[in-house]
Enzyme design. Structure first.
Site, mmCIF file in Angstrom:
data_model
loop_
_atom_site.group_PDB
_atom_site.id
_atom_site.type_symbol
_atom_site.label_atom_id
_atom_site.label_comp_id
_atom_site.label_asym_id
_atom_site.label_seq_id
_atom_site.Cartn_x
_atom_site.Cartn_y
_atom_site.Cartn_z
ATOM 1 N N THR A 36 0.837 -1.212 0.000
ATOM 2 C CA THR A 36 0.000 0.000 0.000
ATOM 3 C C THR A 36 0.870 1.260 0.000
ATOM 4 O O THR A 36 0.759 2.125 -0.883
ATOM 5 C CB THR A 36 -0.923 -0.004 1.236
ATOM 6 N N LYS A 87 5.953 2.062 12.351
ATOM 7 C CA LYS A 87 5.946 2.464 13.778
ATOM 8 C C LYS A 87 6.369 1.356 14.712
ATOM 9 O O LYS A 87 6.902 1.614 15.798
ATOM 10 C CB LYS A 87 4.597 3.043 14.208
ATOM 11 N N GLU A 147 8.521 10.339 9.655
ATOM 12 C CA GLU A 147 7.321 11.179 9.746
ATOM 13 C C GLU A 147 6.032 10.367 9.605
ATOM 14 O O GLU A 147 5.041 10.605 10.300
ATOM 15 C CB GLU A 147 7.371 12.265 8.656
ATOM 16 N N VAL A 207 3.616 8.073 12.510
ATOM 17 C CA VAL A 207 2.516 8.526 13.374
ATOM 18 C C VAL A 207 1.601 9.433 12.555
ATOM 19 O O VAL A 207 2.067 10.381 11.913
ATOM 20 C CB VAL A 207 3.027 9.304 14.603
ATOM 21 N N GLY A 252 -0.235 8.929 9.807
ATOM 22 C CA GLY A 252 -0.323 8.821 8.351
ATOM 23 C C GLY A 252 0.231 10.054 7.656
ATOM 24 O O GLY A 252 1.419 10.348 7.744
ATOM 25 N N GLY A 273 -6.856 -0.437 2.568
ATOM 26 C CA GLY A 273 -5.431 -0.317 2.923
ATOM 27 C C GLY A 273 -5.148 0.466 4.192
ATOM 28 O O GLY A 273 -4.022 0.888 4.419
ATOM 29 N N ASP A 333 -1.320 -0.440 18.019
ATOM 30 C CA ASP A 333 -0.754 0.503 17.049
ATOM 31 C C ASP A 333 -0.759 1.925 17.632
ATOM 32 O O ASP A 333 0.246 2.641 17.562
ATOM 33 C CB ASP A 333 -1.571 0.443 15.749
ATOM 34 N N LYS A 345 2.375 4.522 18.660
ATOM 35 C CA LYS A 345 2.441 5.912 18.180
ATOM 36 C C LYS A 345 2.560 6.902 19.334
ATOM 37 O O LYS A 345 3.345 7.855 19.262
ATOM 38 C CB LYS A 345 1.211 6.218 17.323
ATOM 39 N N GLY A 377 -3.817 5.375 4.920
ATOM 40 C CA GLY A 377 -4.176 5.403 3.500
ATOM 41 C C GLY A 377 -2.946 5.591 2.628
ATOM 42 O O GLY A 377 -1.966 6.217 3.033
#
Ligand code: NDP
Ligand code: HSE
Length: 407
Positions: free
Chosen positions: A11, A100, A124, A127, A129, A182, A196, A200, A297
């Site tokens: 993705t 991450k 970058e 965290v 997206g 995705g 997750d 982050k 995404g």
């Protein structure tokens, strides 16, 4: 010309190639150099795809090519990502990653290697997206000690909660859709159970406070037990349920947590829906700063990765200092944190109103038509510890959710 190699054509990796192909002209102008994708590494073949001529299956081809200056790790998971990233850095190649899991586990070590070799380890996209938040913490928010970070840090769970709440979807349909577009991790348990978001908040807190926050020591609850009935109660209370991650400094103590909260409609996080994420950062002098955007995404995440590639290309022989010591930041237990709670109880308020009031003092009772045979109540602010002790005294408790703001 700067040659880069992309590890992983899933993705995010395919998004990175697409963004560079689509926006190459402006990216090159902003980098001050031409960025060229020399290799893409993946396990699969992609016959007929744009990357077919540059596809390799052996990482050593990339490692041993002195022309490759920047390695982009977008495979995910700890291994072999950690081995490939460490070898790349030791070979003098800068690394940009969206991973991450890797950053939360090995961030300080990889940053230190990059520093020793006068190159960069940038993350970058790890965290939020597509939301710029790592670079602002490292550069724009350095004048003032940060005292609090709080936000919606996972796109998949915010998407699921929104679809259940607003569109009336069931959990499985919402998750399957998040996977198909995705947003979700390869193992979506990491999203749903909050792991997750925990990684982050650990990354953000480590950068904000300068010492390593061990994500495995953060109290974590996910959204798997949240039901549509919980959402209806939240609505009746004038709020919505959001999975929040937070780390706060109070005096000399640091508190961190990931858990679902009922957020009041007067709170800015209430309006953060779908795959969007938002992160509040509070400093003593600056007050609140909020970052908002797509939390997952393909293309939003790819844009964050490419922004790191641009930064790495601008600093090929110069380390961008990152304040993240391997020394552990000790977290206080969550028992002392003070907040209101919403609890659901089977029966009717008349059955145990006196007992609840005697135990919790002033409370507000609430009932919804959709859940006959049960009721809810909201406490005044209490410590987590006293709530946990007292709720055991009430018979028939079905569940409880924390409140983020006074409702
Ligand atoms: P995908 O699973 O879509 O892509 C990973 C790709 O890497 C797959 O093509 C996979 O191949 C390949 N790969 C895995 N292991 C190897 C290996 N050993 N050698 C070569 N290729 C390998 O994951 P995503 O793109 O979604 O995520 C990548 C990373 O970015 C993860 O760390 C994720 O947490 C992070 N991220 C993802 C976001 C998103 O919205 N998707 C947002 C922000 C961060 P195969 O499929 O054949 O196994
Ligand atoms: N699975 C993650 C999420 C990807 O949904 O937020 C972005 O980190």
């Amino acid at each position: 010309m700067v040659n880069i190699a992309v590890l992983g054509y899933g993705t995010v990796g395919s998004g990175v190639v697409e963004v560079i192909d689509r926006n190459g002209g402006s990216i090159n102008m902003k980098s001050g150099r031409d960025i060229r994708i020399k290799y893409v590494l993946d396990l699969r073949d992609f016959p007929g795809d744009r990357v077919e001529p540059i596809l390799v299956h052996d990482f050593d081809v990339i490692l041993n090519d002195p022309e490759v200056k920047i390695v982009v790790e977008v495979m995910g998971g700890v291994e072999p990502a950690y081995t490939f990233v460490k070898k790349s850095l030791l070979a003098g190649k800068s690394v940009c990653t969206s991973n991450k899991e890797l950053v939360a586990k090995h961030g300080p070590e990889l940053i230190a290697i990059a520093r020793e070799h006068n190159i960069n380890f940038l993350f970058e996209a790890s965290v939020g997206g597509g939301i710029p938040v790592i670079r602002p913490i490292n550069s724009s928010l350095t004048a003032d000690p940060i005292v609090e970070i709080r936000g919606i840090l996972n796109g998949t769970t915010n998407y699921i909660l929104t679809q259940m709440d607003v569109a009336g979807w069931d959990f499985d349909k919402a998750l399957a859709t998040a996977q198909s577009v995705g947003y979700a991790e390869r193992n979506p348990e990491a999203d749903i159970e909050g792991y997750d978001a925990t990684r982050k908040i650990a990354i953000l807190a480590s950068l904000a406070f300068g010492r390593n926050v061990d994500y495995e020591k953060i109290y974590t609850e996910g959204i798997s037990k949240i039901t549509v009935t919980d959402m209806l109660y939240a609505k009746k209370l004038g709020g919505a349920i959001k999975l929040l991650g937070s780390c706060t400094k109070q005096g000399d103590s640091y508190y961190a947590m990931v858990a679902p909260f009922i957020v009041g409609s007067d709170h800015p996080l209430y309006a953060v829906s779908g795959v969007y994420n938002a992160i509040f950062i509070r400093g003593d002098a600056i007050g609140n700063v909020m970052f908002y955007g797509s939390g997952a995404g393909k293309l939003p995440t790819a844009c964050a990765v490419v922004s790191d590639i641009v930064d790495a290309a601008k600093h090929l022989d110069k380390h961008i200092y990152t304040f993240w010591s391997p020394e552990e930041l000790t977290l206080a237990g969550t028992g002392g944190a003070v907040r209101s709670f919403f609890a659901r109880v089977s029966g009717s308020p008349a059955d145990c109103e006196a007992e609840i009031k005697e135990t919790f003092g002033s409370v507000r009772f609430i009932q919804i038509d959709e859940a006959p045979g049960e009721f809810g109540f909201v406490t005044d602010p209490v410590t987590e510890q006293s709530f946990d002790e007292n709720i055991k005294k009430i018979p028939g408790v079905l569940g409880r959710i924390r409140l983020e703001s006074s409702i």
